[in-house]
Design an enzyme around this catalytic site. Structure first.
Site, PDB file in Angstrom:
ATOM      1  N   LYS A  81       0.848  -1.204   0.000  1.00 60.44           N
ATOM      2  CA  LYS A  81       0.000   0.000   0.000  1.00 60.44           C
ATOM      3  C   LYS A  81       0.876   1.243   0.000  1.00 60.44           C
ATOM      4  O   LYS A  81       0.660   2.177  -0.767  1.00 60.44           O
ATOM      5  CB  LYS A  81      -0.883   0.007   1.246  1.00 60.44           C
ATOM      6  CG  LYS A  81      -1.503   1.366   1.566  1.00 60.44           C
ATOM      7  CD  LYS A  81      -2.322   1.385   2.820  1.00 60.44           C
ATOM      8  CE  LYS A  81      -1.575   1.659   4.071  1.00 60.44           C
ATOM      9  NZ  LYS A  81      -1.272   3.056   4.355  1.00 60.44           N
ATOM     10  N   ASN A  82       1.917   1.247   0.838  1.00 61.41           N
ATOM     11  CA  ASN A  82       2.717   2.465   0.997  1.00 61.41           C
ATOM     12  C   ASN A  82       3.726   2.680  -0.121  1.00 61.41           C
ATOM     13  O   ASN A  82       4.480   3.639  -0.092  1.00 61.41           O
ATOM     14  CB  ASN A  82       3.403   2.475   2.369  1.00 61.41           C
ATOM     15  CG  ASN A  82       2.364   2.674   3.470  1.00 61.41           C
ATOM     16  OD1 ASN A  82       1.212   3.001   3.192  1.00 61.41           O
ATOM     17  ND2 ASN A  82       2.762   2.425   4.696  1.00 61.41           N
ATOM     18  N   CYS A 133      -4.378  12.750  11.981  1.00 65.41           N
ATOM     19  CA  CYS A 133      -5.178  11.526  12.049  1.00 65.41           C
ATOM     20  C   CYS A 133      -5.020  11.004  13.479  1.00 65.41           C
ATOM     21  O   CYS A 133      -4.368  11.625  14.310  1.00 65.41           O
ATOM     22  CB  CYS A 133      -4.707  10.515  11.011  1.00 65.41           C
ATOM     23  SG  CYS A 133      -3.200   9.700  11.475  1.00 65.41           S
ATOM     24  N   ARG A 161       0.663  14.654  12.204  1.00 62.65           N
ATOM     25  CA  ARG A 161       1.091  14.406  10.823  1.00 62.65           C
ATOM     26  C   ARG A 161       1.332  15.701  10.041  1.00 62.65           C
ATOM     27  O   ARG A 161       0.770  15.924   8.981  1.00 62.65           O
ATOM     28  CB  ARG A 161       0.081  13.533  10.073  1.00 62.65           C
ATOM     29  CG  ARG A 161      -0.466  12.316  10.765  1.00 62.65           C
ATOM     30  CD  ARG A 161       0.511  11.164  10.896  1.00 62.65           C
ATOM     31  NE  ARG A 161       0.921  10.555   9.666  1.00 62.65           N
ATOM     32  CZ  ARG A 161       0.287   9.534   9.084  1.00 62.65           C
ATOM     33  NH1 ARG A 161      -0.814   9.087   9.599  1.00 62.65           N
ATOM     34  NH2 ARG A 161       0.736   9.007   7.970  1.00 62.65           N
ATOM     35  N   ASP A 209       4.904   0.731  11.718  1.00 62.76           N
ATOM     36  CA  ASP A 209       3.640   0.143  11.252  1.00 62.76           C
ATOM     37  C   ASP A 209       3.466  -1.297  11.712  1.00 62.76           C
ATOM     38  O   ASP A 209       2.414  -1.895  11.474  1.00 62.76           O
ATOM     39  CB  ASP A 209       3.555   0.197   9.717  1.00 62.76           C
ATOM     40  CG  ASP A 209       3.445   1.610   9.220  1.00 62.76           C
ATOM     41  OD1 ASP A 209       3.648   1.830   8.014  1.00 62.76           O
ATOM     42  OD2 ASP A 209       3.190   2.514  10.036  1.00 62.76           O
ATOM     43  N   ARG A 227      -8.585  -0.156   4.614  1.00 66.66           N
ATOM     44  CA  ARG A 227      -7.712   0.818   3.963  1.00 66.66           C
ATOM     45  C   ARG A 227      -6.407   0.148   3.549  1.00 66.66           C
ATOM     46  O   ARG A 227      -5.808   0.513   2.565  1.00 66.66           O
ATOM     47  CB  ARG A 227      -7.402   1.974   4.941  1.00 66.66           C
ATOM     48  CG  ARG A 227      -8.549   2.893   5.225  1.00 66.66           C
ATOM     49  CD  ARG A 227      -8.051   4.083   6.011  1.00 66.66           C
ATOM     50  NE  ARG A 227      -6.776   4.511   5.457  1.00 66.66           N
ATOM     51  CZ  ARG A 227      -5.733   4.898   6.191  1.00 66.66           C
ATOM     52  NH1 ARG A 227      -5.829   4.923   7.500  1.00 66.66           N
ATOM     53  NH2 ARG A 227      -4.605   5.268   5.626  1.00 66.66           N
TER      54      ARG A 227
HETATM   55  C1  EPZ Z   1       4.395   7.032   5.998  1.00 68.40           C
HETATM   56  O1  EPZ Z   1       3.655   8.078   6.603  1.00 68.40           O
HETATM   57  C2  EPZ Z   1       3.465   5.835   5.958  1.00 68.40           C
HETATM   58  N1  EPZ Z   1       2.304   6.136   5.127  1.00 68.40           N
HETATM   59  C3  EPZ Z   1       3.011   5.480   7.374  1.00 68.40           C
HETATM   60  O2  EPZ Z   1       2.202   4.303   7.287  1.00 68.40           O
HETATM   61  C4  EPZ Z   1       4.250   5.163   8.211  1.00 68.40           C
HETATM   62  O3  EPZ Z   1       3.858   4.904   9.537  1.00 68.40           O
HETATM   63  C5  EPZ Z   1       5.215   6.360   8.177  1.00 68.40           C
HETATM   64  O4  EPZ Z   1       5.543   6.691   6.810  1.00 68.40           O
HETATM   65  C6  EPZ Z   1       6.520   6.077   8.916  1.00 68.40           C
HETATM   66  O5  EPZ Z   1       7.136   4.940   8.355  1.00 68.40           O
HETATM   67  C7  EPZ Z   1       2.419   6.061   3.781  1.00 68.40           C
HETATM   68  O6  EPZ Z   1       3.477   5.759   3.238  1.00 68.40           O
HETATM   69  C8  EPZ Z   1       1.188   6.353   2.983  1.00 68.40           C
HETATM   70  P1  EPZ Z   1       6.635  10.358   7.979  1.00 68.40           P
HETATM   71  P2  EPZ Z   1       4.257   9.584   6.579  1.00 68.40           P
HETATM   72  O7  EPZ Z   1       6.603  11.558   7.108  1.00 68.40           O
HETATM   73  O8  EPZ Z   1       4.970   9.787   5.303  1.00 68.40           O
HETATM   74  C9  EPZ Z   1       6.641  13.758  11.297  1.00 68.40           C
HETATM   75  C10 EPZ Z   1       0.373   2.928   7.744  1.00 68.40           C
HETATM   76  O9  EPZ Z   1      -0.069   2.447   8.795  1.00 68.40           O
HETATM   77  N2  EPZ Z   1       6.637  14.698  10.151  1.00 68.40           N
HETATM   78  O10 EPZ Z   1       7.791   9.415   7.858  1.00 68.40           O
HETATM   79  O11 EPZ Z   1       3.170  10.518   6.923  1.00 68.40           O
HETATM   80  C11 EPZ Z   1       5.387  12.924  11.392  1.00 68.40           C
HETATM   81  O12 EPZ Z   1       4.380  13.599  12.111  1.00 68.40           O
HETATM   82  C12 EPZ Z   1       0.836   4.367   7.731  1.00 68.40           C
HETATM   83  O13 EPZ Z   1       0.492   2.310   6.659  1.00 68.40           O
HETATM   84  C13 EPZ Z   1       6.756  16.071  10.399  1.00 68.40           C
HETATM   85  O14 EPZ Z   1       6.845  16.506  11.548  1.00 68.40           O
HETATM   86  O15 EPZ Z   1       5.296   9.507   7.782  1.00 68.40           O
HETATM   87  C14 EPZ Z   1       5.860  11.684  12.120  1.00 68.40           C
HETATM   88  O16 EPZ Z   1       5.881  11.936  13.501  1.00 68.40           O
HETATM   89  C15 EPZ Z   1       0.648   5.059   9.067  1.00 68.40           C
HETATM   90  N3  EPZ Z   1       6.756  16.931   9.342  1.00 68.40           N
HETATM   91  C16 EPZ Z   1       7.287  11.503  11.609  1.00 68.40           C
HETATM   92  O17 EPZ Z   1       7.678  12.791  11.086  1.00 68.40           O
HETATM   93  C17 EPZ Z   1       6.678  16.491   8.042  1.00 68.40           C
HETATM   94  O18 EPZ Z   1       6.716  17.324   7.120  1.00 68.40           O
HETATM   95  C18 EPZ Z   1       7.424  10.492  10.483  1.00 68.40           C
HETATM   96  O19 EPZ Z   1       6.464  10.826   9.494  1.00 68.40           O
HETATM   97  C19 EPZ Z   1       6.561  15.103   7.815  1.00 68.40           C
HETATM   98  C20 EPZ Z   1       6.550  14.218   8.878  1.00 68.40           C
END
Ligand code: EPZ
Length: 455
Positions: free
Chosen positions: A57-58, A153, A158, A344, A436
């Site tokens: 999915k990701n 969420c 996020r 995850d 999802r």
């Molecule tokens: C991706 O989310 C995945 N989703 C998530 O999977 C996964 O948990 C996550 O990466 C971490 O591996 C998809 O790929 C669609 P991040 P993403 O940007 O990209 C903070 C699932 O269950 N952050 O790596 O949103 C953020 O809040 C889902 O399949 C900022 O502060 O994750 C988090 O605390 C859930 N500012 C951390 O960084 C930003 O601009 C990591 O987020 C971006 C992120």
């Protein structure tokens, strides 16, 4: 990496594309799952048999956004076309003007021959927060993008500040106005930049990797995410004509090109789905053959699972696994960006530790609120206490079935896993969260002996 599926690269000509599009169903107007759907699972069965793992999915959500970067058709295979997230993102993309054809045999043919609008509206983006990843490709291809802010969420705020700062470094003018990100590329188009991420972000790496393929000059992403889904995205972009080096390392270099072209690409296997079923096996006992997936995708998951007492090995394109003893052993984990333990998988691993011999400390370092499965597991008789970012799971003798509420994708599946060993019946409500990210989970688990049904 898992050996790619045998594939022939077809470059469908417009007429071929239209013919193919006629033969496979376009996206359904709405996903047919009511908020009231639930899953009923009864404990006590071992898992035995084969499960075919779907495409990730990701990874596929990013591939779909990347199809905006070219006017030619891009075909993906091994696509989990049944996932709500895939269908919701398909709605966003078709709103923008992309022809989105998803077929039940796992093929997606995507073609953004022209961009009809640069506005991704709130009522579509709110359903699918990864839609924010259309921002960069729209800017690179079309020069302008208005995308509704995705909002947070249940697992955390996020924010997307790293996405926006990276795009500004590439010359985009960005303002936030009435809940929308309004972005405009400079007249000469976006230009390459050196972007140092203060911490690893999968989404920001995805966003800027895609965008940089069409920017003028070189872009360097430092402290970039190294997840297999990022590597898969980069591999697909390279097949579309992008010039990228350093995929899978923390420094990715992209040389911008004028245009990208169509290609065919098989989506990498879903390592989180794989790990989920391995945790289920750790709870129920038995043996599984997980088809079309690879242990190389999940080094930091396999190790603790084996420490906990699973035998896991690769056999061709499949993973075969069994549980060594009557109980898994308490094993500590801490979530980290890849190649660390995946966040995850945290909820599923915790579910498996509920019946462990001894205790397990589980620390979540990526998201600020990713322990919502704890109160629900405790209602089933688990003994888990949360101290800040860590949870201590003390093994109990048994779990008892209960009516529980799903809150987010991975917490939901953790409750299903727990239900497979709990005495009696467990009813998991709000399973739209589950649908999802887990394609045909009821069929896959009942196919290996679980007593599970949708109600
Ligand atoms: C991706 O989310 C995945 N989703 C998530 O999977 C996964 O948990 C996550 O990466 C971490 O591996 C998809 O790929 C669609 P991040 P993403 O940007 O990209 C903070 C699932 O269950 N952050 O790596 O949103 C953020 O809040 C889902 O399949 C900022 O502060 O994750 C988090 O605390 C859930 N500012 C951390 O960084 C930003 O601009 C990591 O987020 C971006 C992120």
């Amino acid at each position: 990496m898992n050996t790619p599926l045998p594939q022939t690269t077809i470059e469908p000509q417009p007429d071929t594309l239209n013919k193919v599009a006629e033969t496979i169903d376009l996206i359904q107007p709405e996903v047919k799952t009511s908020e009231l759907d639930k899953i009923v699972v009864r404990g006590g069965r071992e898992l035995k048999g084969d499960i075919r793992i779907s495409g990730a999915k990701n990874a596929v959500l990013k591939h779909m956004c990347a199809a905006l970067l070219t006017e030619e058709a891009v075909t993906f295979t091994n696509v989990p076309t049944g996932l709500r997230d895939v269908r919701f993102l398909g709605q966003v993309l078709s709103h923008l003007g992309m022809n989105v054809a998803l077929s039940s045999d796992g093929k997606a043919i995507l073609r953004a021959q022209e961009i009809k609008t640069h506005i991704a509206p709130y009522d579509l983006v709110r359903k699918m927060r990864a839609s924010v990843l259309v921002l960069g490709p729209l800017l690179a291809r079309h020069g302008e993008a208005h995308v509704s802010l995705p909002g947070g969420c249940s697992i955390g705020g996020r924010p997307i500040d790293l996405h926006l700062r990276g795009l500004e470094a590439m010359g985009a003018e960005i303002e936030i106005d009435s809940g929308y990100i309004k972005a405009k590329a400079p007249t000469g188009g976006l230009k390459g930049a050196i972007i140092d991420f203060p911490f690893v972000s999968v989404g920001a790496t995805d966003q800027l990797l895609m965008t940089a393929t069409l920017a003028k000059g070189e872009t360097i992403l430092r402290n970039a995410a190294r997840e297999p889904e990022i590597v898969d995205q980069g591999n697909a972009l390279i097949k579309m004509g992008a010039k990228i080096e350093g995929l899978g390392t923390s420094e990715i270099r992209i040389q911008g090109v004028d245009k990208l072209h169509g290609t065919t690409h098989a989506v990498v296997a879903d390592r989180i789905e794989t790990g989920t079923y391995l945790c289920g096996l750790g709870l129920t006992g038995g043996s599984l053959r997980l088809k079309n997936t690879h242990i190389d995708l999940m080094p930091s998951l396999i190790a603790p699972l084996m420490r906990a007492g699973l035998d896991i090995q690769q056999e061709g394109d499949d993973i075969i696994a069994s549980r060594r003893h009557a109980l898994v052993r308490g094993t500590d984990i801490m979530t980290e960006p890849h190649p660390g333990f995946p966040t995850d998988m945290q909820a599923q691993f915790m579910a498996m530790m509920c019946l462990c011999e001894g205790a397990s400390m589980i620390t979540e370092t990526i998201f600020e609120n990713r322990f919502m499965h704890v109160p629900e597991l405790n209602r089933m008789g688990a003994n888990i206490s949360v101290q800040g970012q860590s949870a201590i799971v003390r093994g109990v003798k048994k779990l008892t079935g209960a009516e529980v509420m799903a809150t987010d994708l991975r917490a939901s599946v953790a409750l299903v896993l727990a239900g497979m060993v709990a005495e009696g019946e467990t009813v998991v409500n709000r399973i739209y969260h589950l649908e999802r990210g887990y394609e045909n989970i009821v069929e896959k688990l009942s196919g290996v002996g679980a007593d599970i049904r949708k109600a």
